[in-house]
Design a protein around this motif. Structure first.
Motif, PDB file in Angstrom:
ATOM      1  N   MET A   1       0.981  -1.102   0.139  1.00 17.58           N
ATOM      2  CA  MET A   1       0.041   0.067  -0.109  1.00 17.58           C
ATOM      3  C   MET A   1       0.993   1.301  -0.169  1.00 17.58           C
ATOM      4  SD  MET A   1      -2.568   1.816   0.151  1.00 17.58           S
ATOM      5  CE  MET A   1      -4.357   0.498   0.746  1.00 17.58           C
ATOM      6  N   ILE A   2       1.940   1.318   0.917  1.00 14.73           N
ATOM      7  CA  ILE A   2       2.461   2.532   1.010  1.00 14.73           C
ATOM      8  C   ILE A   2       3.249   2.810  -0.331  1.00 14.73           C
ATOM      9  CG2 ILE A   2       4.905   3.306   1.883  1.00 14.73           C
ATOM     10  CD1 ILE A   2       4.083   1.845   4.596  1.00 14.73           C
ATOM     11  N   ALA A   3       3.896   1.712  -1.081  1.00 11.54           N
ATOM     12  CA  ALA A   3       4.567   1.927  -2.184  1.00 11.54           C
ATOM     13  C   ALA A   3       3.775   2.139  -3.388  1.00 11.54           C
ATOM     14  CB  ALA A   3       5.310   0.459  -2.701  1.00 11.54           C
ATOM     15  N   THR A   4       2.431   1.567  -3.353  1.00  8.50           N
ATOM     16  CA  THR A   4       1.595   2.065  -4.315  1.00  8.50           C
ATOM     17  C   THR A   4       1.284   3.500  -4.173  1.00  8.50           C
ATOM     18  OG1 THR A   4       0.696  -0.300  -4.506  1.00  8.50           O
ATOM     19  CG2 THR A   4      -0.675   1.481  -5.417  1.00  8.50           C
ATOM     20  N   VAL A   5       0.793   3.918  -3.170  1.00  5.79           N
ATOM     21  CA  VAL A   5       0.215   5.327  -2.876  1.00  5.79           C
ATOM     22  C   VAL A   5       1.593   6.442  -3.148  1.00  5.79           C
ATOM     23  CG1 VAL A   5      -0.062   6.893  -0.848  1.00  5.79           C
ATOM     24  CG2 VAL A   5      -1.305   4.697  -0.982  1.00  5.79           C
ATOM     25  N   SER A   6       2.748   6.007  -2.702  1.00  6.22           N
ATOM     26  CA  SER A   6       3.763   6.878  -3.183  1.00  6.22           C
ATOM     27  C   SER A   6       3.910   7.174  -4.706  1.00  6.22           C
ATOM     28  CB  SER A   6       5.124   6.215  -2.426  1.00  6.22           C
ATOM     29  OG  SER A   6       6.294   7.027  -2.963  1.00  6.22           O
ATOM     30  N   ASP A   7       3.712   5.926  -5.265  1.00 10.96           N
ATOM     31  CA  ASP A   7       3.835   6.162  -6.838  1.00 10.96           C
ATOM     32  C   ASP A   7       2.627   6.968  -7.336  1.00 10.96           C
ATOM     33  OD1 ASP A   7       4.778   5.111  -9.394  1.00 10.96           O
ATOM     34  OD2 ASP A   7       2.846   4.470  -9.765  1.00 10.96           O
ATOM     35  N   LEU A   8       1.468   6.630  -6.875  1.00 10.65           N
ATOM     36  CA  LEU A   8       0.353   7.255  -7.436  1.00 10.65           C
ATOM     37  C   LEU A   8       0.549   9.013  -7.045  1.00 10.65           C
ATOM     38  CD1 LEU A   8      -2.722   4.880  -6.535  1.00 10.65           C
ATOM     39  CD2 LEU A   8      -1.512   5.315  -8.926  1.00 10.65           C
ATOM     40  N   HIS A   9       1.086   9.208  -5.764  1.00  9.43           N
ATOM     41  CA  HIS A   9       1.193  10.467  -5.519  1.00  9.43           C
ATOM     42  C   HIS A   9       1.979  11.175  -6.303  1.00  9.43           C
ATOM     43  CE1 HIS A   9       1.628  13.441  -1.685  1.00  9.43           C
ATOM     44  NE2 HIS A   9       1.313  14.285  -2.752  1.00  9.43           N
ATOM     45  N   SER A  10       3.109  10.517  -6.609  1.00 10.01           N
ATOM     46  CA  SER A  10       4.242  11.215  -7.741  1.00 10.01           C
ATOM     47  C   SER A  10       3.542  11.652  -9.166  1.00 10.01           C
ATOM     48  CB  SER A  10       5.353  10.460  -8.063  1.00 10.01           C
ATOM     49  OG  SER A  10       5.939  10.117  -6.906  1.00 10.01           O
ATOM     50  N   GLN A  11       2.637  10.600  -9.459  1.00 14.40           N
ATOM     51  CA  GLN A  11       1.630  10.696 -10.803  1.00 14.40           C
ATOM     52  C   GLN A  11       0.881  12.107 -10.816  1.00 14.40           C
ATOM     53  OE1 GLN A  11      -0.297   7.246 -12.380  1.00 14.40           O
ATOM     54  NE2 GLN A  11       1.124   5.848 -11.392  1.00 14.40           N
ATOM     55  N   VAL A  12       0.221  12.360  -9.522  1.00 11.07           N
ATOM     56  CA  VAL A  12      -0.751  13.320  -9.292  1.00 11.07           C
ATOM     57  C   VAL A  12      -0.059  14.526  -9.179  1.00 11.07           C
ATOM     58  CG1 VAL A  12      -1.915  14.314  -7.471  1.00 11.07           C
ATOM     59  CG2 VAL A  12      -2.479  12.070  -7.996  1.00 11.07           C
ATOM     60  N   GLU A  13       1.499  14.510  -8.857  1.00 11.00           N
ATOM     61  CA  GLU A  13       1.991  16.007  -8.873  1.00 11.00           C
ATOM     62  C   GLU A  13       2.236  16.112 -10.300  1.00 11.00           C
ATOM     63  OE1 GLU A  13       5.327  14.915  -6.504  1.00 11.00           O
ATOM     64  OE2 GLU A  13       4.385  15.508  -4.714  1.00 11.00           O
ATOM     65  N   LEU A  14       2.620  15.269 -11.079  1.00  8.67           N
ATOM     66  CA  LEU A  14       2.827  15.741 -12.770  1.00  8.67           C
ATOM     67  C   LEU A  14       1.656  15.860 -13.320  1.00  8.67           C
ATOM     68  CD1 LEU A  14       4.767  15.637 -14.832  1.00  8.67           C
ATOM     69  CD2 LEU A  14       4.587  13.202 -14.972  1.00  8.67           C
ATOM     70  N   PHE A  15       0.581  15.250 -12.953  1.00  9.29           N
ATOM     71  CA  PHE A  15      -0.836  15.507 -13.667  1.00  9.29           C
ATOM     72  C   PHE A  15      -1.384  16.606 -13.145  1.00  9.29           C
ATOM     73  CE2 PHE A  15      -0.789  10.851 -14.738  1.00  9.29           C
ATOM     74  CZ  PHE A  15      -0.556  11.051 -15.902  1.00  9.29           C
ATOM     75  N   GLU A  16      -0.900  17.237 -12.150  1.00 13.27           N
ATOM     76  CA  GLU A  16      -1.499  18.633 -11.720  1.00 13.27           C
ATOM     77  C   GLU A  16      -0.915  19.834 -12.636  1.00 13.27           C
ATOM     78  OE1 GLU A  16      -0.220  19.636  -7.607  1.00 13.27           O
ATOM     79  OE2 GLU A  16      -1.976  18.239  -6.856  1.00 13.27           O
ATOM     80  N   MET A  17       0.087  19.443 -13.223  1.00 14.71           N
ATOM     81  CA  MET A  17       0.782  20.296 -14.315  1.00 14.71           C
ATOM     82  C   MET A  17      -0.011  20.259 -15.630  1.00 14.71           C
ATOM     83  SD  MET A  17       4.707  19.661 -13.674  1.00 14.71           S
ATOM     84  CE  MET A  17       5.197  20.624 -15.375  1.00 14.71           C
ATOM     85  N   ALA A  18      -0.480  18.977 -16.007  1.00 13.11           N
ATOM     86  CA  ALA A  18      -1.287  18.607 -17.195  1.00 13.11           C
ATOM     87  C   ALA A  18      -2.847  19.407 -16.761  1.00 13.11           C
ATOM     88  CB  ALA A  18      -1.478  17.270 -17.441  1.00 13.11           C
ATOM     89  N   SER A  19      -3.017  19.576 -15.497  1.00 12.17           N
ATOM     90  CA  SER A  19      -4.417  20.018 -15.389  1.00 12.17           C
ATOM     91  C   SER A  19      -4.170  21.634 -15.796  1.00 12.17           C
ATOM     92  CB  SER A  19      -4.851  20.108 -14.005  1.00 12.17           C
ATOM     93  OG  SER A  19      -6.000  20.573 -13.694  1.00 12.17           O
ATOM     94  N   HIS A  20      -3.068  22.171 -15.233  1.00 12.46           N
ATOM     95  CA  HIS A  20      -2.853  23.761 -15.406  1.00 12.46           C
ATOM     96  C   HIS A  20      -2.844  24.079 -16.862  1.00 12.46           C
ATOM     97  CE1 HIS A  20      -2.649  24.438 -11.129  1.00 12.46           C
ATOM     98  NE2 HIS A  20      -1.620  23.656 -11.005  1.00 12.46           N
TER      99      HIS A  20
END
Length: 235
Positions: A158-177
């Motif tokens: 769970m920790i590894a999965t959430v960490s990976d998804l969190h990193s994806q979210v940070e990148l996709f925030e740029m896509a949203s902007h």
């Protein structure tokens, strides 16, 4: 659409070159984002996304919990409904989460998001943990997978999965902007014309803030979202 200019203004060819350069810059940014996603997260799931998840598009049926106090109400699949799918399309799953984070910053009243309102890292991690649990429960219900993975190993996963998804979210925030920044420019295109003719001075005054700050302005919103994209990329 034609371009109107004064005698002392650059020729229309100059405006055409500028437009071409802007298009090239946007294409470069899209290519950079695409390469970043495919290089860093080649495993990122692609699903059907809403692409515009925000508070105004989430309905809560509070009548289901009328017997509960406000603090004890728990909303579930029966009481939560997401509406307005006009921007729905195939996209990366974490784009919806990233866009939802960005929508916390508001700006839909005057075009000026407050990025101090972005959810903190711990809150995003908690959200993603719930997301993973719900996702895995749905997947397990449609397969014959074994639910008993062992407490310690399951938590590590769970920790590894959430960490990976969190990193994806940070990148996709740029896509949203970038996405909503370009959207704002396109929405404003018809607002800086007079009788079908583009007026450069109209656009310049809007970008300089010469408009009602208490009212919605597509171009102001676009400027703020694109500026935030730059800040995120350089940060």
């Amino acid at each position: 659409t034609t371009i109107s200019q004064k005698d002392d203004e650059p020729s229309s060819e100059t405006h055409d070159i500028t437009a071409a350069k802007i298009k090239a810059l946007l294409s470069d940014e899209l290519a950079w984002l695409k390469n970043s996603v495919e290089t860093r997260f080649p495993h990122a799931p692609i699903v059907f996304c809403h692409n515009d998840v925000n508070a105004a598009n989430i309905l809560l049926d509070t009548s289901i919990d009328d017997n509960e106090s406000e603090n004890n109400k728990s909303y579930d699949r029966q009481s939560v409904c997401i509406i307005d799918y006009e921007y729905g399309s195939i996209n990366y799953a974490m784009y919806d989460v990233a866009n939802f984070n960005c929508e916390h910053c508001g700006g839909l009243d005057n075009g000026i998001p407050n990025y101090e309102l972005l959810p903190r890292s711990a809150r995003i991690q908690n959200f993603l943990e719930e997301y993973v649990r719900e996702r895995d429960e749905i997947l397990l219900s449609t397969t014959n997978s074994n639910k008993d993975a062992g407490g310690g190993g399951k938590r590590t996963t769970m920790i590894a999965t959430v960490s990976d998804l969190h990193s994806q979210v940070e990148l996709f925030e740029m896509a949203s902007h970038l996405y909503w920044g370009v959207w704002g420019v396109l929405q404003a295109a018809g607002e800086v014309t007079v009788d079908g003719t583009f007026r450069m001075e109209n656009a310049e005054s809007r970008l300089e803030g010469d408009s009602d700050l208490d009212a919605w302005d597509n171009l102001r919103y676009a400027k703020n979202r694109l500026e935030r994209y730059r800040v995120c990329k350089e940060g």
